[in-house]
Scaffold this active site. Structure first.
Site, PDB file in Angstrom:
ATOM      1  N   THR A  59      15.568  52.095  21.311  1.00 50.32           N
ATOM      2  CA  THR A  59      15.226  51.314  22.676  1.00 50.32           C
ATOM      3  C   THR A  59      13.994  52.060  23.511  1.00 50.32           C
ATOM      4  OG1 THR A  59      17.397  50.565  22.428  1.00 50.32           O
ATOM      5  CG2 THR A  59      16.187  50.527  24.732  1.00 50.32           C
ATOM      6  N   ARG A 109      18.953  53.343  30.927  1.00 44.42           N
ATOM      7  CA  ARG A 109      20.070  53.583  29.985  1.00 44.42           C
ATOM      8  C   ARG A 109      21.156  54.409  30.891  1.00 44.42           C
ATOM      9  NH1 ARG A 109      20.543  53.824  23.535  1.00 44.42           N
ATOM     10  NH2 ARG A 109      19.901  51.644  24.110  1.00 44.42           N
ATOM     11  N   HIS A 137      23.642  45.180  26.959  1.00 41.64           N
ATOM     12  CA  HIS A 137      21.998  45.621  26.311  1.00 41.64           C
ATOM     13  C   HIS A 137      21.262  44.550  26.264  1.00 41.64           C
ATOM     14  CE1 HIS A 137      19.309  47.902  24.623  1.00 41.64           C
ATOM     15  NE2 HIS A 137      20.088  48.711  23.450  1.00 41.64           N
TER      16      HIS A 137
END
Ligand code: NCD
Length: 332
Positions: A59, A109, A137
Site C-alpha cells: 500500500t 494507515r 481499506h
C-alpha cells in the site's frame, strides 16, 4: 463525463457506483503513464505524505510510486508509532495539523477504526484512508474491483467467493461494500466465529444483493468466477487459541481449485501466511501478483482526481473509450 470531485477518500461504503466507475476508468487511462510509455507530470509541484502507523509493503510503496509517476514528490513516515512524535504521545489531531503544512495530500494507515475520518476533520488537505483498524481499506477495495473488471471484462453477473477471516479483514469489508453496487452473487466463506460483521451484511441486504454466508469452502470454489482469499489477521485476534483452531483449516491450494467447474481468477490482498498455497502461483487464474500493479493505477487515479480534477477530465475526453468494451463471456 462530468467528474464528481471528492475532498477525501475515506470509505468505499460511501461511494456511489458512478464514482467507482470513474476511478476505475481513470485508472485504466493512466496505465501508459504508469508504465512510462506516456508522460503526464500533472502533480509536478505537489507532495504526498504517507503517514503509516501500521506495517505495509504494497500500500505505501504503491501510493508513493503512483505519486512519483505523476511527477509529484513524496514524504514518508513508515513507522509513525515509533519514529514520529506519536511515540512521545502526540495526538492524531496534532500530527495531522502539522503534516498538512508539508503535504498537499495525506495517505494514512492507522490501527484504530475511524482514524482516517478523524484525520479528515483536522486536515486542510485531502485525506486518503490507507486502512483503518478492522474497518475499511478503500483503495484496496478499488484495486480489487479494477482487477475483477479488467480480468473478466465486467463485474455485473459474476459469482464471487470471498474466503477467510472476514471478521477482522478490512480489505474484504471494502470489497464487499464496493461489490454491493454491482449485480453479483456473493459467497462469504469463513470459519465459525470469523463471519463478516453485521454492518457489512446489512449493506448487502439494503441493496438486495444475492449473498450467502457459509463454512463450505469447497462448494464456494466449485461455482466461482472469482475466488478472493483473505489472511487470518492474527494480530487482531485476542484469543490465540482461536488462531490455532483455524490456521490451516481454510487453505486454497491447487487441489481444491481442480474441483472448480471452470478456471476462476484467484485473488489475495497479500501478504499471505499459509492460507493460499504456493502451488497456486502458476495456476492459470492466479492474479494476486497483478493486483499490486493495479494498485498503482488506482492510486494514481485517486491522487489525480483529488489534486488535478480538471486535467483528468480533459484526458478522459481525449482517450475515450476507457470502459472495457470486450466483455469476456461468462462461463454459464
Ligand atoms: C492488508 C492490510 O493491511 O489491510 N494488506 C494490504 O494492504 N494489501 C491486509 C493484511 O494485512 O492482511
Amino acid at each position: 463525463m462530468s467528474l464528481s470531485v471528492k475532498s477525501h477518500y475515506l470509505a468505499l461504503r460511501d461511494m456511489a457506483r458512478s464514482e467507482i466507475d470513474t476511478v476505475l476508468d481513470v485508472a485504466q487511462s493512466l496505465e501508459p503513464v504508469a508504465n512510462r510509455t506516456d508522460r503526464w507530470p500533472i502533480l509536478a509541484d505537489r507532495t504526498l505524505a504517507t503517514l503509516f502507523y501500521e506495517p505495509s509493503t504494497r500500500t505505501r510503496l504503491s501510493f508513493e510510486t503512483a505519486m512519483l509517476r505523476l511527477g509529484g514528490s513524496v514524504l514518508s513516515v513508515a513507522d509513525a508509532v515509533r519514529t514520529s512524535s506519536v511515540w512521545k504521545g502526540e495526538t492524531l489531531a496534532d500530527t495531522i495539523r502539522t503534516v498538512h503544512s508539508y503535504a498537499d495530500v495525506i495517505a494514512i494507515r492507522h490501527s484504530e477504526n475511524g482514524a482516517a475520518e478523524e484525520a479528515s476533520k483536522w486536515s486542510k488537505v485531502p485525506i486518503i484512508n490507507a486502512g483503518d483498524g478492522t474497518n475499511e481499506h478503500p483503495t484496496q477495495g478499488l484495486l480489487d474491483l479494477f482487477t475483477i473488471r479488467r480480468e473478466k471484462g465486467r463485474i455485473d453477473g459474476l459469482k464471487v467467493a470471498i474466503v477467510g477471516d472476514l471478521k477482522h479483514t478490512r480489505s474484504s469489508n471494502s470489497l464487499i461494500y464496493g461489490l454491493s453496487n454491482f449485480d453479483v452473487r456473493l459467497t462469504l466463506v469463513s470459519p465459525k466465529g470469523f463471519e463478516p460483521n453485521q454492518v457489512v451484511l446489512d449493506r448487502l441486504q439494503e441493496r438486495a444483493r444475492h449473498f450467502s454466508v457459509t463454512e463450505d469452502l469447497e462448494a464456494a470454489v466449485r461455482d466461482a468466477d472469482v475466488v478472493y482469499i483473505c489472511r487470518i489477521q492474527k494480530e487482531r485476534i485476542p484469543d490465540k487459541a482461536d488462531v490455532e483452531r483455524i490456521i490451516g483449516s481454510y487453505v486454497v491450494d491447487r487441489q481444491l481449485l481442480t474441483a472448480a467447474k471452470r478456471v476462476p481468477i484467484v485473488m489475495h490482498h497479500l501478504p499471505r501466511v499459509g492460507e493460499l498455497a504456493e502451488d497456486v502461483d502458476d495456476y492459470p487464474g492466479a492474479r494476486y501478483f497483478e493486483q499490486p500493479w493495479n494498485g498503482v493505477l488506482v492510486r494514481m487515479a485517486l491522487l489525480a482526481l483529488l489534486l488535478a480534477p480538471s486535467q483528468v477530465e480533459g484526458r478522459i475526453h481525449r482517450d475515450r473509450p476507457m470502459r472495457a468494451e470486450t466483455a469476456v463471456p461468462l462461463n454459464d
